[in-house]
Design a protein around this motif. Structure first.
Motif, PDB file in Angstrom:
ATOM      1  N   PRO A 291     -64.236  27.229-106.204  1.00 58.62           N
ATOM      2  CA  PRO A 291     -65.058  27.396-104.953  1.00 58.62           C
ATOM      3  C   PRO A 291     -64.228  28.496-103.720  1.00 58.62           C
ATOM      4  O   PRO A 291     -64.848  29.342-103.408  1.00 58.62           O
ATOM      5  CB  PRO A 291     -65.924  26.294-104.519  1.00 58.62           C
ATOM      6  CG  PRO A 291     -65.588  25.457-105.765  1.00 58.62           C
ATOM      7  CD  PRO A 291     -64.246  25.847-106.548  1.00 58.62           C
ATOM      8  N   LEU A 292     -63.139  27.828-103.509  1.00 55.09           N
ATOM      9  CA  LEU A 292     -62.507  28.185-102.520  1.00 55.09           C
ATOM     10  C   LEU A 292     -61.686  29.630-102.615  1.00 55.09           C
ATOM     11  O   LEU A 292     -61.692  30.659-102.012  1.00 55.09           O
ATOM     12  CB  LEU A 292     -61.362  27.292-101.936  1.00 55.09           C
ATOM     13  CG  LEU A 292     -61.689  26.132-101.549  1.00 55.09           C
ATOM     14  CD1 LEU A 292     -60.310  25.219-101.325  1.00 55.09           C
ATOM     15  CD2 LEU A 292     -62.490  26.100-100.285  1.00 55.09           C
ATOM     16  N   LEU A 293     -61.429  29.728-104.065  1.00 53.40           N
ATOM     17  CA  LEU A 293     -60.973  31.143-104.405  1.00 53.40           C
ATOM     18  C   LEU A 293     -61.898  32.136-104.591  1.00 53.40           C
ATOM     19  O   LEU A 293     -61.692  33.007-104.064  1.00 53.40           O
ATOM     20  CB  LEU A 293     -60.203  30.752-105.930  1.00 53.40           C
ATOM     21  CG  LEU A 293     -59.491  32.152-106.414  1.00 53.40           C
ATOM     22  CD1 LEU A 293     -58.403  32.710-105.630  1.00 53.40           C
ATOM     23  CD2 LEU A 293     -58.914  31.835-107.713  1.00 53.40           C
ATOM     24  N   ASP A 294     -63.100  31.947-105.206  1.00 54.13           N
ATOM     25  CA  ASP A 294     -64.167  32.733-105.129  1.00 54.13           C
ATOM     26  C   ASP A 294     -64.469  33.337-103.878  1.00 54.13           C
ATOM     27  O   ASP A 294     -64.875  34.420-103.428  1.00 54.13           O
ATOM     28  CB  ASP A 294     -65.379  31.977-105.829  1.00 54.13           C
ATOM     29  CG  ASP A 294     -65.165  32.017-107.212  1.00 54.13           C
ATOM     30  OD1 ASP A 294     -64.077  32.537-107.945  1.00 54.13           O
ATOM     31  OD2 ASP A 294     -65.786  31.064-107.966  1.00 54.13           O
ATOM     32  N   SER A 295     -64.518  32.293-102.814  1.00 61.05           N
ATOM     33  CA  SER A 295     -65.107  32.740-101.426  1.00 61.05           C
ATOM     34  C   SER A 295     -64.088  33.645-100.775  1.00 61.05           C
ATOM     35  O   SER A 295     -64.258  34.593-100.250  1.00 61.05           O
ATOM     36  CB  SER A 295     -65.070  31.536-100.519  1.00 61.05           C
ATOM     37  OG  SER A 295     -65.498  31.806 -99.175  1.00 61.05           O
ATOM     38  N   ALA A 296     -62.666  33.350-101.038  1.00 57.25           N
ATOM     39  CA  ALA A 296     -61.659  34.079-100.594  1.00 57.25           C
ATOM     40  C   ALA A 296     -61.745  35.579-101.220  1.00 57.25           C
ATOM     41  O   ALA A 296     -61.565  36.488-100.394  1.00 57.25           O
ATOM     42  CB  ALA A 296     -60.273  33.636-100.925  1.00 57.25           C
TER      43      ALA A 296
END
Length: 313
Positions: free
Chosen positions: A67-72
């Protein structure tokens, strides 16, 4: 609470305190890409919604990195390169990483990353550090622009012109192209300052440079090398092209007065033209000397004219 539990709790509290005091956004993942911890600054730098409650951040053992990577990735100008580099780092835990990454909102982040290993050199995970360096980059760009651009006319400074000219000379030597240089000097410019004042004199230089830039090609270089002395480098140009360009610049200068505070100021310019010999270990400074010699001839012959270098210095 036994001593071991007390030490573990102390270690977690210390880690949280260090993370929250850091000016960097910090993300720690284990060898399975599970998020171990991150600090509030990480969320602020990436402008993300918090993924878990602050008091549980150090205990988010089951939180996936995805989720963090997708947001970034949605915020990046070049998400493919970012993702490729992450994969390289995870494939080779011993690699260290330092890079600047650009976001879609115009900001720039400084990124550091390093692998984590135990005393037996077993890979434990990776820690990421992110810092917003947008203001620093803007200040660097401003300072660089001040170093490159003449503050009055906006043309290249002498130093930057010579730097760019050397690059063009190397390119010409590599591909067998010809280069020409023109030196221009505004005739009797001291009389303009004495008669109309320095504000008007500055106005003359600014307007003339604007007109000269319109008269030359986009890949030609215009620099200010003295008070009222300028130079033009013409990549991939023969002598005839250089003489035609110099004549165009001279004609535009003489035929269009500069308007300042209701006064029309008539100006002329003298030009010296020289070629750079890319087969004889020629240098830009040598060519400028030859062009300056031709400029001296133009002034000696009455000014408001173009002369080419002929002879030996």
């Amino acid at each position: 609470m036994d001593t071991k539990d007390s030490r573990n709790q102390f270690s977690r509290s210390l880690l949280r305190a260090i993370q929250e005091a850091s000016p960097d956004g910090i993300l720690v993942v284990d060898q399975h890409s599970q998020v171990i911890s991150y600090n509030q600054r990480f969320l602020e730098v990436w402008q993300m919604e918090e993924q878990c409650r602050p008091d549980e951040q150090a205990m988010c053992q089951s939180l996936s990195e995805e989720p963090l990577l997708d947001s970034a990735l949605r915020k990046l100008k070049n998400p493919d390169a970012f993702l490729q580099r992450i994969q390289e780092l995870y494939d080779n835990p011993t690699l260290h990483d330092h890079a600047e990454i650009e976001l879609n909102d115009g900001r720039t982040l400084d990124r550091h990353s390093t692998g984590l290993f135990d005393d037996q050199n077993n890979y434990l995970g990776r820690v990421w550090f992110f810092r917003d360096i947008t203001r620093q980059k803007l200040n660097e760009a401003l300072l660089q622009d001040l170093a490159w651009r003449d503050p009055l006319t906006g043309t290249m400074t002498r130093g930057y012109f010579l730097e760019r000219a050397e690059e063009e000379l190397q390119r010409a030597e590599r591909y067998g192209h010809t280069l020409a240089v023109i030196i221009l000097d505004v005739d009797h410019f001291k009389e303009v300052n004495d008669r109309y004042g320095h504000y008007a004199g500055d106005r003359v230089l600014v307007i003339l440079c604007q007109r000269w830039l319109e008269a030359i090609r986009n890949n030609d270089l215009l620099g200010r090398i003295g008070g009222e002395e300028f130079t033009i480098l013409l990549p991939q140009s023969d002598l005839q092209t250089a003489l035609q360009t110099a004549e165009r610049v001279r004609s535009i200068t003489a035929s269009q007065p500069v308007h300042s505070d209701g006064i029309d100021i008539n100006c002329t310019v003298s030009c010296g033209v020289a070629m750079l010999d890319n087969n004889q270990n020629d240098s830009v400074k040598d060519a400028l000397k030859r062009a300056d010699n031709a400029l001296y001839s133009a002034k000696k012959l009455g000014r408001n004219r173009v002369e080419q270098f002929s002879g030996v210095l």
